[in-house]
Design a protein around this motif. Structure first.
Motif, PDB file in Angstrom:
ATOM      1  N   LYS A   1       0.823  -1.212   0.000  1.00 47.28           N
ATOM      2  CA  LYS A   1       0.000   0.000   0.000  1.00 47.28           C
ATOM      3  C   LYS A   1       0.861   1.269   0.000  1.00 47.28           C
ATOM      4  O   LYS A   1       0.444   2.298  -0.509  1.00 47.28           O
ATOM      5  CB  LYS A   1      -0.922   0.010   1.239  1.00 47.28           C
ATOM      6  CG  LYS A   1      -1.959  -1.120   1.210  1.00 47.28           C
ATOM      7  CD  LYS A   1      -2.909  -1.040   2.379  1.00 47.28           C
ATOM      8  CE  LYS A   1      -2.293  -1.414   3.712  1.00 47.28           C
ATOM      9  NZ  LYS A   1      -1.857  -2.827   3.806  1.00 47.28           N
ATOM     10  N   THR A   2       2.064   1.169   0.559  1.00 45.63           N
ATOM     11  CA  THR A   2       2.861   2.389   0.717  1.00 45.63           C
ATOM     12  C   THR A   2       3.213   3.028  -0.624  1.00 45.63           C
ATOM     13  O   THR A   2       3.149   4.246  -0.776  1.00 45.63           O
ATOM     14  CB  THR A   2       4.161   2.069   1.502  1.00 45.63           C
ATOM     15  OG1 THR A   2       3.836   1.167   2.560  1.00 45.63           O
ATOM     16  CG2 THR A   2       4.755   3.315   2.082  1.00 45.63           C
TER      17      THR A   2
ATOM     18  N   HIS B   1       7.884   5.008   7.090  1.00 47.96           N
ATOM     19  CA  HIS B   1       7.324   5.659   5.905  1.00 47.96           C
ATOM     20  C   HIS B   1       8.214   6.790   5.442  1.00 47.96           C
ATOM     21  O   HIS B   1       8.427   6.983   4.253  1.00 47.96           O
ATOM     22  CB  HIS B   1       5.941   6.232   6.213  1.00 47.96           C
ATOM     23  CG  HIS B   1       4.857   5.200   6.210  1.00 47.96           C
ATOM     24  ND1 HIS B   1       5.001   3.974   5.626  1.00 47.96           N
ATOM     25  CD2 HIS B   1       3.606   5.231   6.707  1.00 47.96           C
ATOM     26  CE1 HIS B   1       3.891   3.284   5.776  1.00 47.96           C
ATOM     27  NE2 HIS B   1       3.023   4.019   6.434  1.00 47.96           N
TER      28      HIS B   1
ATOM     29  N   ASP C   1      -2.481   6.145   7.217  1.00 44.43           N
ATOM     30  CA  ASP C   1      -2.156   4.727   7.148  1.00 44.43           C
ATOM     31  C   ASP C   1      -2.743   4.043   8.374  1.00 44.43           C
ATOM     32  O   ASP C   1      -2.791   4.632   9.446  1.00 44.43           O
ATOM     33  CB  ASP C   1      -0.640   4.531   7.105  1.00 44.43           C
ATOM     34  CG  ASP C   1      -0.281   3.104   6.686  1.00 44.43           C
ATOM     35  OD1 ASP C   1      -1.173   2.396   6.151  1.00 44.43           O
ATOM     36  OD2 ASP C   1       0.869   2.685   6.897  1.00 44.43           O
ATOM     37  N   GLU C   2      -3.183   2.816   8.202  1.00 40.63           N
ATOM     38  CA  GLU C   2      -3.812   2.064   9.298  1.00 40.63           C
ATOM     39  C   GLU C   2      -4.907   2.918   9.918  1.00 40.63           C
ATOM     40  O   GLU C   2      -4.952   3.141  11.119  1.00 40.63           O
ATOM     41  CB  GLU C   2      -2.768   1.678  10.345  1.00 40.63           C
ATOM     42  CG  GLU C   2      -1.559   0.955   9.783  1.00 40.63           C
ATOM     43  CD  GLU C   2      -1.871  -0.429   9.222  1.00 40.63           C
ATOM     44  OE1 GLU C   2      -2.964  -0.967   9.495  1.00 40.63           O
ATOM     45  OE2 GLU C   2      -1.024  -0.973   8.485  1.00 40.63           O
TER      46      GLU C   2
ATOM     47  N   GLY D   1       2.402  -2.376  10.219  1.00 39.91           N
ATOM     48  CA  GLY D   1       3.224  -1.716   9.221  1.00 39.91           C
ATOM     49  C   GLY D   1       4.694  -2.055   9.121  1.00 39.91           C
ATOM     50  O   GLY D   1       5.268  -1.912   8.065  1.00 39.91           O
TER      51      GLY D   1
HETATM   52 MG    MG Z   1       1.660  -0.583   5.580  1.00 39.51          MG
END
Ligand code: MG
Ligand code: ADP
Length: 717
Positions: free
Chosen positions: A323-324, A354, A418-419, A580
């Motif tokens: 997804k990143t 990230h 994210d999340e 993550g």
């Molecule tokens: Mg992730």
């Protein structure tokens, strides 16, 4: 819940103003007992009713019984059954206080057939003794149990015999301290007299779905006729229940559709520069080829970003699905179009990861990437703040610190969470406001991309997430082999230690997740430290690191860096690594006391391995004996690695709260319908919502008014 972040909340009337409305309406309709307005609940009884959320007649009518007592019939004593409540009537033929084993009142009642039933009180008043004087005719109601000398009732309800029987079942409501069933029943009956019970559904919608009139449903549920099917009532399958559940689900659908329409009326900056060289260069610079699924979702997001109303999209992809990089493309499109983008992660470890990935991808292409987290202080913090405000920082990566009031952006066009399920509703809203700015008279709302590995089951997607477009990455990058899951009893720890040593000898790395200690953070920390020590002692040749939530941020970063660089072999960790964390050389995951973790959590943890091309193993160590639930959970983990299947089982085991983050919002989502068992009704309500919107807008309005009153969370979402 994700309906929350749909912008526009700030545009609705301030909460205070909205709250006053019912109160004003109330004073207009006079001061009746059940009609106390929110701010004018003055008497004690009113305050107690208010505690149950009962302010106006409309609240009372949907305060539906928990269960019923059947006082409509008298059963012969010969036919009572242990475990079942019954009402009998007869003459008291014995009544005495006994002292063995302790002081108690014993009575014996005999009915017309000559059968007898024993009654027993461990606490009693003289008035009860009097009521049970030998020769009195009494009516007795209670649960039957099997006692020493046959059936008996303990602490039954006793009244005088010979009175006429009730014609309807007696409702039992949920209540609060100091408010008796009798007063509550009275208040509800008064409300039933004065409340508006007219139907909000047009006749043809009722016929199409076989729904009984609202008025009838409400009356039946409060006072079910004696011949009703008790099983249907209890199972909420009675037509009266079906109508109420349908109405509730319909209201939800209508309000979400309204939210969707409202979003489309908002202004967002169109980020349409998709041919920009930045995007081309990003694509060309990747060390891997995008999967078809990644390419597809990048296109979906790209199309949304180019619109002039805010995107509200959920990117769903199982752990490790990549997804990143999709987030990087979205951010690049925003930047290419002259806007800023922000990415927020729920933990500093993840945000930091990230930051380093996105910097590695984007900085060489000339993008200015800035970092902001709670631990960032002094000059560095100031620099990021200034860069965000001036627009020099094109992408800001960080934690919750990003939503602090002091952080300002020059032109925030895209927000990525994210999340996302880890964030509270309030936090998501705050971030949304960051992009709101006044350029002339126009307020822009940033586009919003939520990312989550926790799949939303279908029924949930159809209800709470109706104002959320969903993109799914349904494919893992090539070359991954599924993680092999092993369940191993704690007693076989030496074998587990040996396998860790073997993995390390092959140049691979491992995570060792400490047991969860939910009750105490201090204890949790202690456990982590102990585990680290024990492992270090057991495996002297292995380099072992330790990471937990209480480490200062820079130490956490240092520990993660050493592990990522391969300078430690085994990382002992608390659940801080749950989401993550991405280290592809790690191929072994040990989870101690796996039985203490939830399914979603186990799935996330397991997702930390299997990220490279080598075979990975996840060992779930457990301590026998296992509870039923724990056994089911571990079996689910063993049986499948499919995130959707796991989510489905999780929903079965725990209900929807977890997926929605409602724990944080404190909002009770559905009172009557259940997403698990009423899937058919959900589908019907969805269809009916469209019919109402298209053909019966006034009915739709009235329906929302009835069901969503006082629930601004829904109305504004
Ligand atoms: Mg992730
Ligand atoms: P998640 O969806 O769990 O957030 P990540 O974005 O962390 O997954 O990606 C997991 C790993 O897979 C990362 O190391 C990432 O660089 C890698 N990856 C992502 N996309 C691909 C791809 N198309 N081919 C190969 N590796 C990929």
């Amino acid at each position: 819940m994700s309906a929350g972040p749909t912008s526009g909340v700030h545009k609705t009337a301030p909460a205070g103003q909205q709250k006053k409305r019912p109160a004003t309406r109330k004073s207009a309709d006079g001061a009746g007992a059940p009609a106390a307005g929110r701010s004018s609940a003055t008497t004690l009884a009113e305050r107690r009713l208010a505690r149950l959320g009962l302010h106006e007649p409309a609240d009372f009518i949907v305060h539906l019984p928990l269960r019923y007592e059947d006082e409509t019939r008298i059963v012969p004593i010969a036919s009572v059954v242990p475990g079942v409540a019954a009402q009998i009537e007869g003459e008291v033929i014995r009544s005495e206080v006994e002292f063995r084993p302790r002081r108690q009142l014993h009575a014996l009642v005999q009915d017309e057939n000559g059968d007898q039933l024993a009654l027993r009180w461990l606490h009693f008043y003289p008035s009860q003794q009097k009521q049970l004087a030998v020769g009195n005719r009494v009516r007795v109601r209670g649960e039957v149990r099997s006692g020493f000398g046959g059936c008996e009732m303990v602490h039954p309800k006793v009244s005088a015999g010979g009175r006429p029987l009730a014609t309807a079942l007696t409702p039992v409501y949920s209540t609060t301290d100091g408010l008796s069933q009798i007063s509550l029943r009275k208040a509800i009956d008064t409300a039933l007299e004065r409340a508006d019970l007219s139907d909000t559904l047009p006749q043809d919608v009722c016929s199409q779905y076989g729904l009984i009139p609202f008025r009838q449903a409400i009356r039946v549920l409060h006072h079910p006729p004696a011949d009703v099917s008790c099983a249907d009532l209890a199972e909420r399958e009675h037509p009266a229940w079906l109508r109420i559940k349908f109405d509730e689900l319909l209201a939800q659908q209508l309000s979400l559709a309204a939210a969707r329409a409202a979003r489309r009326r908002q202004q967002a900056r169109p980020l349409a520069n998709v041919e920009h060289v930045l995007l081309q260069r990003l694509r060309a610079s990747l060390p891997f080829t995008l999967t078809a699924a990644q390419a597809r979702v990048i296109d979906e997001i790209s199309a949304d970003l180019s619109r002039s109303f805010p995107m509200h999209r959920l990117l769903q992809g199982d752990v490790g699905s990549g997804k990143t990089i999709v987030a990087a493309f979205a951010a690049a499109q925003a930047i290419a179009s002259g806007s800023q983008a922000a990415i927020m992660a729920p933990t500093e470890i993840l945000a930091e990861q990230h930051f380093s990935k996105l910097s590695a991808w984007l900085q060489p292409l000339g993008v200015n990437v800035a970092w902001l987290a709670g631990s960032l202080a002094g000059k560095a913090r100031k620099a990021t703040m200034t860069a965000a405000k001036s627009g020099q920082a094109q992408l800001v990566v960080g934690t919750q610190a990003l939503i602090q009031d002091k952080v300002e952006f020059s032109s925030l066009g895209l927000v990525i969470l994210d999340e996302q399920h880890r964030f509270g509703v309030g936090q998501r809203l705050q971030l949304n406001r960051k992009g709101e700015e006044n350029t002339g008279r126009q307020a822009y709302i940033p586009h919003q991309l939520n990312m989550s590995a926790t799949p939303i089951p279908r029924t949930l997607a159809m209800t709470f997430f109706a104002d959320l477009d969903v993109s799914v990455i349904d494919e893992l990058p090539p070359g991954r082999s599924p993680v092999l899951t092993k369940l191993i009893a704690d007693s076989r720890r030496p074998e587990v230690l040996a396998s860790v040593a073997a993995e390390v000898r092959q140049g691979r790395q491992a995570y060792w997740v400490c047991p969860l200690v939910e009750e105490s953070e201090a204890l949790q920390l202690q456990t982590a430290v102990d585990t680290h020590e024990r492992l270090a002692a057991a495996l002297p040749d292995v380099r072992i690191g330790l990471i937990h939530g209480k480490l200062p941020a820079n130490e956490k970063q240092a520990v993660m860096k050493r592990f990522r660089d391969g300078d430690t072999d085994v990382l002992v960790a608390t659940t801080v690594i749950e989401v993550g964390v991405d280290v592809s050389n790690a191929s072994l995951m040990i989870i101690e006391h796996a039985e203490r973790f939830g399914l979603a959590q186990l799935h996330q943890l397991r997702g930390r391995v299997g990220r490279g091309s080598q075979e990975s193993i996840c060992v779930l160590m457990y301590q026998a004996p296992l509870s039923m639930i724990a056994r089911q959970r571990l079996r689910a983990m063993y049986e499948t690695t499919d995130g959707f299947e796991i989510a489905r089982r999780d929903l079965e085991q725990r209900g929807p709260g977890e997926f929605l983050g409602v724990r944080q919002s404190g909002q009770e989502l559905l009172r009557f319908a259940s997403l698990e068992t009423d899937a058919r009704l959900v589908a019907q309500a969805r269809e009916a919502a469209a019919t109402l919107r298209d053909h019966y807008p006034e009915h739709a309005q009235a329906h929302l008014q009835r069901w969503m009153r006082g629930r601004q969370d829904f109305l504004r979402s």
